[in-house]
Design an enzyme around this catalytic site. Structure first.
Site, mmCIF file in Angstrom:
data_model
loop_
_atom_site.group_PDB
_atom_site.id
_atom_site.type_symbol
_atom_site.label_atom_id
_atom_site.label_comp_id
_atom_site.label_asym_id
_atom_site.label_seq_id
_atom_site.Cartn_x
_atom_site.Cartn_y
_atom_site.Cartn_z
ATOM 1 N N THR A 148 -7.949 -7.430 3.990
ATOM 2 C CA THR A 148 -6.626 -6.822 4.067
ATOM 3 C C THR A 148 -6.713 -5.305 4.185
ATOM 4 O O THR A 148 -7.650 -4.687 3.657
ATOM 5 C CB THR A 148 -5.832 -7.173 2.787
ATOM 6 N N TYR A 168 -4.923 -7.039 -6.162
ATOM 7 C CA TYR A 168 -5.050 -7.826 -4.925
ATOM 8 C C TYR A 168 -6.057 -7.154 -3.982
ATOM 9 O O TYR A 168 -7.020 -7.782 -3.527
ATOM 10 C CB TYR A 168 -3.679 -7.958 -4.243
#
Ligand code: UDP
Length: 337
Positions: A117, A141
């Protein structure tokens, strides 16, 4: 040669499974269906319902299907949730991948494609962001994904595994044939919220922050169509099979649209003039996130087909209308005559 796709029943996973199946690949899926839908898979693709961290399950699937490559999507993806439950994120993202990799090493599966990501960058010093920019994630995350990237480097050095880590920017849109799309209830993504407003499921949309030093004051993102992202995975697989070296690649188009531009595009394409409310900044938001795409374009044989905001909006809208229609139909069927 079969490809094991973990999380293959989810949003990006299912588009990738379709892209692989459409290209004639043999595919097998492991998904615990916590956020995915078995109906998103083509009938020809076997689904094993279970956890990608379950080494016995993974080992059995690899052995029985002649798996030569793994594409690993399974994981948790909601940034605010990761702030509330960091250990859950390190378990579902980092530890699950550790288990999966240990089976891959044991079974000699040495091609691995990983969903990473743009959140690994945190607040970029400059945009477009190249892959060698500093990685300073601002959420568990992002950290859980960065830790996994580090693990991949180490496993590759020790065991000869080759990997491609794809750093996704803002994924949006749906299958152009409207077979699959984003169906997660309570999704918080900008385009999802905007198409929910356009289809009358929300009274308005908030613009979080209009005082950023950007041309219209709202944040800027690089939106990539989910079908193009799926093709990037298919192409990464071909790259590894043809002997390509391990690589970490940004996945975006290298162009930014502001939050207000995206909402205006949804109004224009839908023809529905839903209300927009200017609101405070959302805590933790990054102002501008745009990919430097030179590396992916130079490494993979990948030509995006939907590098066009209106196309992304058109497909997201068509999918949302289908979801709404299907929901309406099942509600009517549930009403006793
Ligand atoms: N955003 C917004 N209103 C919404 C949802 C999102 O203004 O209802 C903004 C959000 O503040 C951010 C951008 O849209 O600036 C993209 O947010 P999203 O959650 O889609 O993705 P992120 O880039 O945060 O991963």
């Amino acid at each position: 040669m079969t490809v094991l796709v973990t999380g293959g029943a989810g949003y990006i996973g299912s588009h990738t499974v379709r892209a692989l199946a459409d290209a004639g690949e043999s595919v097998v899926v492991i998904d615990n269906l916590s956020t995915g839908f078995s109906a998103f898979l083509p009938e020809s693709v076997p689904l094993f319902i279970g956890d990608a961290a379950d080494e016995n399950l993974v080992e059995g699937v690899i052995a029985s299907h002649g798996v030569d490559a793994i594409i690993h999507f399974a994981g948790s993806i909601v940034v605010p949730d990761s702030l509330r439950d960091p250990l859950g994120y390190y378990r579902n993202n980092t530890m699950t991948t550790r288990n999966l990799l240990s089976v891959a090493v044991r079974q000699n599966v040495n091609r691995f494609i990983f969903s990473s990501t743009a959140a690994v960058y945190g607040n970029p010093e400059r945009t477009p962001v190249p892959e060698e920019a500093p990685t300073r994630p601002t959420s568990p995350y992002g950290s859980s994904k960065l830790m996994t990237e580090i693990m991949l480097h180490d496993v590759a050095a020790a065991h000869g595994l080759k990997f491609v880590a794809l750093r996704y920017f803002n994924v949006a849109g749906a299958d152009p044939d409207c077979r699959i799309g984003l169906a997660t209830v309570g999704a918080t993504h900008l385009l999802k919220i905007a198409v929910e407003a356009a289809t009358g499921q929300r009274a308005k949309i908030d613009v979080f922050g209009t005082d950023y030093p950007t041309p219209d004051g709202s944040c800027i993102r690089d939106f990539i169509h989910v079908s193009d992202l799926a093709e990037a995975h298919r192409s990464a697989l071909a790259y590894l099979r043809s002997g390509g070296q391990s690589a970490t690649l940004n996945c975006g188009y290298g162009r930014g649209y502001s939050v207000i531009e995206v909402i205006e595009a949804v109004r224009r394409v839908s023809g529905r003039n839903f209300a927009i409310q200017f609101a405070d900044r959302r805590p933790g938001d990054i102002m501008t996130m745009i990919a430097d795409t030179s590396r992916i374009r130079g490494t993979l044989d990948w030509t995006p087909r939907f590098d066009n905001l209106d196309a992304i909006v058109t497909h997201a809208l068509a999918w949302e209308e289908k979801l709404l229609h299907d929901r309406e139909t099942s509600r009517q069927q549930a009403v006793p005559a």
